[in-house]
Design a protein around this motif. Structure first.
Motif, mmCIF file in Angstrom:
data_model
loop_
_atom_site.group_PDB
_atom_site.id
_atom_site.type_symbol
_atom_site.label_atom_id
_atom_site.label_comp_id
_atom_site.label_asym_id
_atom_site.label_seq_id
_atom_site.Cartn_x
_atom_site.Cartn_y
_atom_site.Cartn_z
ATOM 1 N N ILE A 163 1.150 -1.312 -0.472
ATOM 2 C CA ILE A 163 -0.041 0.227 -0.023
ATOM 3 C C ILE A 163 0.641 1.162 0.140
ATOM 4 C CG2 ILE A 163 -2.033 -1.000 0.983
ATOM 5 C CD1 ILE A 163 -0.781 0.257 3.880
ATOM 6 N N LEU A 164 2.104 1.344 -0.116
ATOM 7 C CA LEU A 164 2.803 2.631 0.748
ATOM 8 C C LEU A 164 4.146 2.639 -0.892
ATOM 9 C CD1 LEU A 164 4.929 1.486 3.835
ATOM 10 C CD2 LEU A 164 2.702 3.147 3.362
ATOM 11 N N VAL A 165 3.991 1.874 -1.459
ATOM 12 C CA VAL A 165 4.114 1.504 -3.324
ATOM 13 C C VAL A 165 3.605 2.610 -4.287
ATOM 14 C CG1 VAL A 165 5.783 0.094 -4.674
ATOM 15 C CG2 VAL A 165 6.178 -0.163 -2.265
ATOM 16 N N ASP A 166 3.945 3.132 -4.899
ATOM 17 C CA ASP A 166 2.719 4.062 -5.814
ATOM 18 C C ASP A 166 3.409 3.244 -7.556
ATOM 19 O OD1 ASP A 166 1.208 5.557 -4.336
ATOM 20 O OD2 ASP A 166 3.445 6.322 -4.177
ATOM 21 N N LYS A 167 4.755 3.489 -7.667
ATOM 22 C CA LYS A 167 5.584 3.183 -8.803
ATOM 23 C C LYS A 167 6.779 1.513 -8.549
ATOM 24 C CE LYS A 167 3.490 6.152 -10.582
ATOM 25 N NZ LYS A 167 1.883 6.280 -11.595
ATOM 26 N N ILE A 168 5.821 0.532 -9.494
ATOM 27 C CA ILE A 168 7.088 -0.372 -9.247
ATOM 28 C C ILE A 168 8.528 0.138 -11.001
ATOM 29 C CG2 ILE A 168 8.094 -2.983 -9.455
ATOM 30 C CD1 ILE A 168 5.307 -3.245 -7.583
ATOM 31 N N PHE A 169 9.401 -0.309 -10.773
ATOM 32 C CA PHE A 169 10.194 -0.114 -11.764
ATOM 33 C C PHE A 169 11.288 -1.624 -11.843
ATOM 34 C CE2 PHE A 169 14.264 0.657 -13.841
ATOM 35 C CZ PHE A 169 13.928 1.119 -15.545
ATOM 36 N N VAL A 170 11.021 -2.159 -12.806
ATOM 37 C CA VAL A 170 11.714 -3.522 -12.768
ATOM 38 C C VAL A 170 13.219 -3.668 -13.251
ATOM 39 C CG1 VAL A 170 11.772 -6.043 -13.495
ATOM 40 C CG2 VAL A 170 10.085 -4.639 -13.115
ATOM 41 N N GLN A 171 13.733 -3.491 -13.004
ATOM 42 C CA GLN A 171 15.657 -3.470 -13.551
ATOM 43 C C GLN A 171 15.885 -4.248 -14.417
ATOM 44 O OE1 GLN A 171 18.050 -3.382 -9.797
ATOM 45 N NE2 GLN A 171 19.482 -4.424 -10.959
ATOM 46 N N GLY A 172 16.353 -3.112 -15.333
ATOM 47 C CA GLY A 172 17.049 -3.479 -16.972
ATOM 48 C C GLY A 172 16.338 -3.293 -17.875
ATOM 49 N N GLY A 173 14.787 -2.543 -16.881
ATOM 50 C CA GLY A 173 13.570 -2.292 -18.543
ATOM 51 C C GLY A 173 12.398 -2.309 -18.148
ATOM 52 N N CYS A 174 11.591 -2.498 -19.171
ATOM 53 C CA CYS A 174 10.389 -1.742 -18.884
ATOM 54 C C CYS A 174 9.861 -3.235 -19.166
ATOM 55 C CB CYS A 174 10.176 -0.980 -20.460
ATOM 56 S SG CYS A 174 7.667 -1.207 -20.265
#
Lengths: 216, 217
Positions: B204-215
């Protein structure tokens, strides 16, 4: 235990090691203090705390894990039985009195137990990191340092001149010449290192000190 | 989940940004790179340290994106000290435990914390001193940011996070203390693949996740 101590740092580290008891939770500063575990007897196991977030700090063995470093940012290891936590919990341990002993280097220590070791105005301002919390919260604060600065001046003073890391926090100083305890009455010389005379210590110490009667 | 291009659009000049990490360990390096590419300027940076010139948040200092830094240690990045002495960068040095508590206060609805750390040193300058049961404490005020840049080892698609080894450090605290929380993760798994008992930061605290190495979708 190593029987021949060849340099001042080893002499200091070996003497500090005698202050640690089996089971103590200990935080060691960067540099000389990290040598202390090398001089612990086999039956004395201490638990090292690393302020970046774990207990059970061990020597680097085998492969490097980029996610596992000590408080100096160097690759490190964790021993079986250790635990990781976040920075908040790490400093709750430190400030909350759950660390038995911290061993730090020093630039100056004075007769009131004040310690200066984090900056030299105009020259070196690296930041205090965790040092101010450690000297405030650890149950026992040992300063492990060479007796004199590189220019030959005493680092044991009546009053610190550099900005303080902590006020009235130091319990003990171990140098290659002597061991001092900080008391309400000021410094007490407790021990002379092997082969060192009282005259030498008097000559190289700016602060006044009381000599433990057992030494006289 | 978010792509590198989308990450870049989240920054604006003059923002206050928190970044996890201890000498670069636990710092989301790809999010830092995205900030550099977004050419954002005049930021206030809150981080434990300014790491090294090439790693951690260090490149933000070297590339002059930072107006003010709030940190416990700057000694491993000579550029920080150089800019500070030259008057080009404002530096507020905070004891590490106090920094952690100020971030906690910012993230947990507290008006500040009382700590004995720094009493009798330059750290007490300009701060209110409060005596509790005969002992002096400093009132240290909360810290918050508009964006927090975090690094975790693993996330599920609900944003629940697991950190790895000493890369945890300031990350869980900062997850509570920013308006927008962006996390760079090494692995993304399905909801249910992380045991709720193992979650270190709830999603619930996380707004955006970026997966390492790209999209990834």
């Amino acid at each position: 235990m190593i029987s021949t101590l060849i340099n001042p740092k080893q002499i200091i580290a070996a003497r500090v090691a005698k202050e640690l008891s089996d089971g103590d939770v200990v935080n060691l500063g960067i540099g000389l203090p990290t040598m202390v575990p090398n001089f612990l007897p086999e039956d004395v196991n201490v638990i090292l705390q690393s302020e970046n977030g774990y207990i059970g700090l061990g020597p680097l063995e085998g492969d490097i894990d980029p996610d596992l470093v000590n408080a100096g940012g160097q690759p490190s290891s964790i021993l079986p039985g250790g635990a990781f936590f976040d920075s908040l919990f790490s400093f709750e341990l430190i400030r909350g009195g759950h660390v038995d002993v911290t061993v730090l280097g020093g630039l100056e220590v004075d007769a009131k137990g004040n310690l200066a070791n984090w900056m030299v105005p105009g020259k070196m301002v690296p930041g205090m990191g965790g040092a101010m919390d450690l000297v405030t919260g650890a149950k026992k604060v040992i300063v492990a340092m060479e007796h004199m600065a590189k220019n030959g001046s005493s680092k044991i003073l009546q009053q610190c001149r550099l900005p303080l890391t902590g006020k009235g926090v130091v319990d003990m100083i171990v140098t290659e010449l002597a061991v001092f305890r900080v008391t309400e009455a000021g410094f007490v010389l407790e021990e002379l290192q092997e082969g060192v005379s009282l005259e030498t210590v008097r000559e190289k110490t700016e602060a006044a000190f009381i000599v433990n009667p057992a030494l006289a | 989940m978010i792509s590198m291009e989308e990450v870049s659009t989240l920054f604006t000049d003059g923002m206050t940004i928190m970044a996890g990490g201890f000498m670069g360990v636990g710092t989301p390096q790809e999010l830092v790179s995205a900030m550099l590419e977004a050419n954002v300027r005049d930021i206030t940076l809150i981080a434990n340290d300014t790491a090294f010139t090439e790693t951690g948040v260090g490149p933000l200092i070297v590339n002059r994106r930072v107006k003010k830094v709030i940190a416990s240690h700057i000694g491993t990045n000579p550029e920080t000290g150089r800019q500070m002495i030259a008057g080009e960068l404002e530096v507020e040095l905070v004891p590490q435990g106090t920094l952690a508590e100020r971030v906690r206060a910012g993230g947990s609805g507290l008006g500040g914390v009382l700590t004995p750390t720094g009493v009798g040193t330059v750290v007490e300058e300009g701060k209110e001193k409060i005596t509790v049961d005969g002992r002096e404490f400093l009132l240290e005020k909360p810290l918050r940011a508009e964006v927090a840049l975090l690094k975790a080892y693993k996330a599920d698609k609900a944003g629940n996070l697991i950190y790895h080894r000493s890369a945890r450090n300031f990350n869980p605290l900062m997850a509570l203390a920013a308006d927008t929380v962006i996390v760079q993760v090494e692995q993304i798994v399905e909801i249910g693949d992380i045991d709720p008992d193992e979650v270190m930061t709830p999603g619930i605290l996380v707004d955006k996740i970026f997966v390492q190495g790209g999209c990834q979708s």
